[in-house]
Design a protein around this motif. Structure first.
Motif, mmCIF file in Angstrom:
data_model
loop_
_atom_site.group_PDB
_atom_site.id
_atom_site.type_symbol
_atom_site.label_atom_id
_atom_site.label_comp_id
_atom_site.label_asym_id
_atom_site.label_seq_id
_atom_site.Cartn_x
_atom_site.Cartn_y
_atom_site.Cartn_z
ATOM 1 N N ILE A 199 7.844 64.009 42.295
ATOM 2 C CA ILE A 199 8.640 63.621 43.455
ATOM 3 C C ILE A 199 8.997 64.812 44.326
ATOM 4 O O ILE A 199 9.132 64.697 45.546
ATOM 5 N N ASP A 200 9.134 66.003 43.722
ATOM 6 C CA ASP A 200 9.471 67.201 44.505
ATOM 7 C C ASP A 200 8.372 67.559 45.492
ATOM 8 O O ASP A 200 8.625 68.181 46.520
ATOM 9 N N GLY A 201 7.128 67.191 45.183
ATOM 10 C CA GLY A 201 6.014 67.504 46.069
ATOM 11 C C GLY A 201 5.837 66.519 47.202
ATOM 12 O O GLY A 201 5.025 66.750 48.113
ATOM 13 N N ALA A 202 6.571 65.412 47.166
ATOM 14 C CA ALA A 202 6.469 64.415 48.237
ATOM 15 C C ALA A 202 7.018 65.011 49.532
ATOM 16 O O ALA A 202 8.165 65.428 49.596
ATOM 17 N N GLY A 203 6.200 65.055 50.561
ATOM 18 C CA GLY A 203 6.608 65.663 51.828
ATOM 19 C C GLY A 203 6.068 67.052 52.028
ATOM 20 O O GLY A 203 6.350 67.689 53.045
ATOM 21 N N ASN A 204 5.272 67.554 51.086
ATOM 22 C CA ASN A 204 4.663 68.874 51.271
ATOM 23 C C ASN A 204 3.653 68.833 52.411
ATOM 24 O O ASN A 204 2.869 67.890 52.533
ATOM 25 N N VAL A 251 4.637 56.197 39.870
ATOM 26 C CA VAL A 251 5.135 56.600 38.567
ATOM 27 C C VAL A 251 4.548 57.961 38.205
ATOM 28 O O VAL A 251 5.236 58.966 38.159
ATOM 29 N N LYS A 252 3.230 57.997 37.995
ATOM 30 C CA LYS A 252 2.566 59.264 37.689
ATOM 31 C C LYS A 252 2.079 59.963 38.951
ATOM 32 O O LYS A 252 1.991 61.181 39.004
ATOM 33 N N VAL A 253 1.729 59.181 39.967
ATOM 34 C CA VAL A 253 1.282 59.731 41.254
ATOM 35 C C VAL A 253 2.079 59.051 42.352
ATOM 36 O O VAL A 253 2.220 57.831 42.365
ATOM 37 N N PHE A 254 2.609 59.839 43.269
ATOM 38 C CA PHE A 254 3.407 59.316 44.366
ATOM 39 C C PHE A 254 2.583 59.348 45.656
ATOM 40 O O PHE A 254 1.990 60.378 45.987
ATOM 41 N N SER A 255 2.574 58.230 46.372
ATOM 42 C CA SER A 255 1.786 58.124 47.604
ATOM 43 C C SER A 255 2.685 58.326 48.817
ATOM 44 O O SER A 255 3.765 57.727 48.909
#
Length: 472
Positions: free
Chosen positions: A106-111, A161-165
């Motif tokens: 989740i921390d990488g969402a928005g990179n 869950v394992k991968v966030f889109s």
């Protein structure tokens, strides 16, 4: 707000929960109205080449070139120039943004990264392209996207869950705060200047950490090959890469000091640490750079799968059988018996030594430069993603053998030195964390109008003071 930064004279409610009050003459706008959208090339890693047109994919966004990418400064894979005619819509213009459309956490969402500099650059696979429109200043928009206020909007909207889109629809609904165009340019210049100074502080701490790690490794390597007495008579070891060793030491294959090597098993297990009353099996990540990490274990599906002969016990010398090339044959001593009955997995060996050596001394030898050199030679022929060492490899490696009393003294000396150096490393890592938090706070404060930098001027002094950072 702390320090030299002043607030704006008047604020108004933004109407957006992410921002609360903003300067009264500022506005907010959805990303949908500020950008046009596109997709990166529909390619795979197999389409990447060493020459051609540079291409930035989601991997570089996540791990290498976050925030900005310049094909003239950064090393990038390429795609064929044929894509210039076939897929020109994925070709970037300076100022365009490239968002990774998936993230493993989740921390990488928005990179994202922004194309700066000159030349040709494609957006690659698993990316979304945002092209600024209107008169807004692209560099300011980059800082606006880099704030917790913007990233949190994305993180709350993603699913997985394992991968966030991270879809175009999610990005279109993000709100950004918009000062006047002149203020946007001033804020961007201010943040470019101040974050560069902050980044230099971080680089100094990172370099300090590298030096401390090198020192830590040097202490181990020197102690297990030269001993602690600088005046002890030396002799030629008879091994070219080892050089001289103390005259009263032996140099032997490890086989001579081993009673047995045991290899664990691979029972069916759940990917979570065992709770009270459950049985576990180690993961290879439980052995890391001399440390035993108990929580890196899995829960057995059935008590019947537990094999007591592989139980991990206090004082065990564990060595990984397979891992990445830099971590294979990593070793540790179990300094605290696991709270729950836990067995070795089949990727971990247990070395049972004779009364000629202390387990801790053998562990430090394997962690030394001389131990690692032998390990890497034997692991070199294995896969680049998963290197392996056999029991035969381990038995053939040479080791220096001081008398037992001296081994104990060396182990004690190394441990004390490691504790001191590790403490210094942890202090430097904490300093980096605090500096990064304050860097984030400074960007947020400037972009959301908590501080007024309209009258800011860059310092002309070559010895400018460290940046005055608002607390996170």
């Amino acid at each position: 707000m702390e320090g030299k930064y002043q607030a704006y004279p008047e604020y108004a409610d933004s109407g957006i929960s992410s921002f609360n009050a903003i300067p009264i003459h500022w506005s907010t706008q959805r990303v949908n109205y500020l950008f046009t959208f596109g997709r990166g090339l529909n390619i795979t890693k197999a389409n990447l080449e060493d020459t051609g047109v540079a291409c930035v994919s989601y991997g570089e966004v996540h791990s290498k070139y976050a925030f900005e990418v310049d094909p003239n400064r950064h090393v990038l894979k390429c795609v064929s120039s044929n894509y210039l005619s076939d897929s020109s819509r994925s070709l970037l213009s300076p100022g365009d943004f490239v968002f990774a459309d998936t993230s493993e956490d989740i921390d990488g969402a928005g990179n994202f990264t922004q194309f700066v500099g000159e030349g040709q650059l494609f957006a690659g696979y698993h990316t979304v392209i945002l092209r600024p429109k209107g008169q807004h200043y692209p560099r300011y928009l980059a800082y606006a996207f880099d704030t917790p206020e913007s990233r949190n909007q994305i993180r709350l909207a993603v699913k997985g869950v394992k991968v966030f889109s991270i879809t175009q629809e999610i990005l279109k609904n993000v709100f950004l705060v918009l000062p006047t165009h002149i203020e946007q340019r001033t804020i961007a210049a201010f943040l470019d200047h101040e974050t560069a100074r902050i980044d230099r502080l971080i680089e100094k701490q990172q370099r300090l950490i590298e030096l401390l790690k090198e020192k830590r490794q040097a202490v181990i390597s020197h102690a297990v090959t030269k001993g602690l007495d600088p005046n002890v008579p030396m002799k030629d070891s008879g091994v070219e890469w080892l050089g001289q060793v103390p005259e009263h030491w032996q140099v032997l294959p490890i086989q001579r000091v081993l009673a047995k090597i045991e290899q664990g098993a691979s029972p069916v297990a759940q990917n979570r640490s065992p709770e009270t009353g459950e049985y576990g099996v180690l993961k290879i990540s439980s052995v890391k750079k001399g440390r035993f990490i108990e929580v890196e274990s899995k829960t057995l599906d059935s008590f019947a799968d537990y094999e007591p002969r592989f139980k991990v016990k206090l004082g065990d010398l564990l060595v990984t059988r397979a891992n990445t090339p830099s971590l294979v044959a990593d070793s540790c001593i179990v300094e605290q018996e696991p709270r729950n009955p836990t067995m070795m997995c089949d990727l971990v060996y247990r070395l049972i030594t004779t009364n000629m050596v202390e387990n801790s001394y053998v562990c430090f030898w394997l962690l030394s430069n001389y131990g690692r050199m032998q390990i890497e030679v034997d692991a070199r022929g294995s896969s680049m993603t998963m290197a392996k060492v056999s029991q035969g490899h381990i038995k053939s490696w040479l080791i220096t053998i001081p008398p037992l009393r001296e081994q104990s003294q060396i182990v004690s000396y190394i441990r004390k030195s490691q504790d001191r150096l590790t403490h210094l490393i942890e202090r430097a890592e904490l300093a980096i964390k605090l500096i990064q938090e304050r860097r984030t706070a400074l960007i947020s404060a400037a972009v959301t109008g908590k501080i007024d930098v309209r009258n800011w001027q860059p310092s002309t002094s070559t010895q400018a003071a460290e940046p005055d950072l608002p607390m996170a």
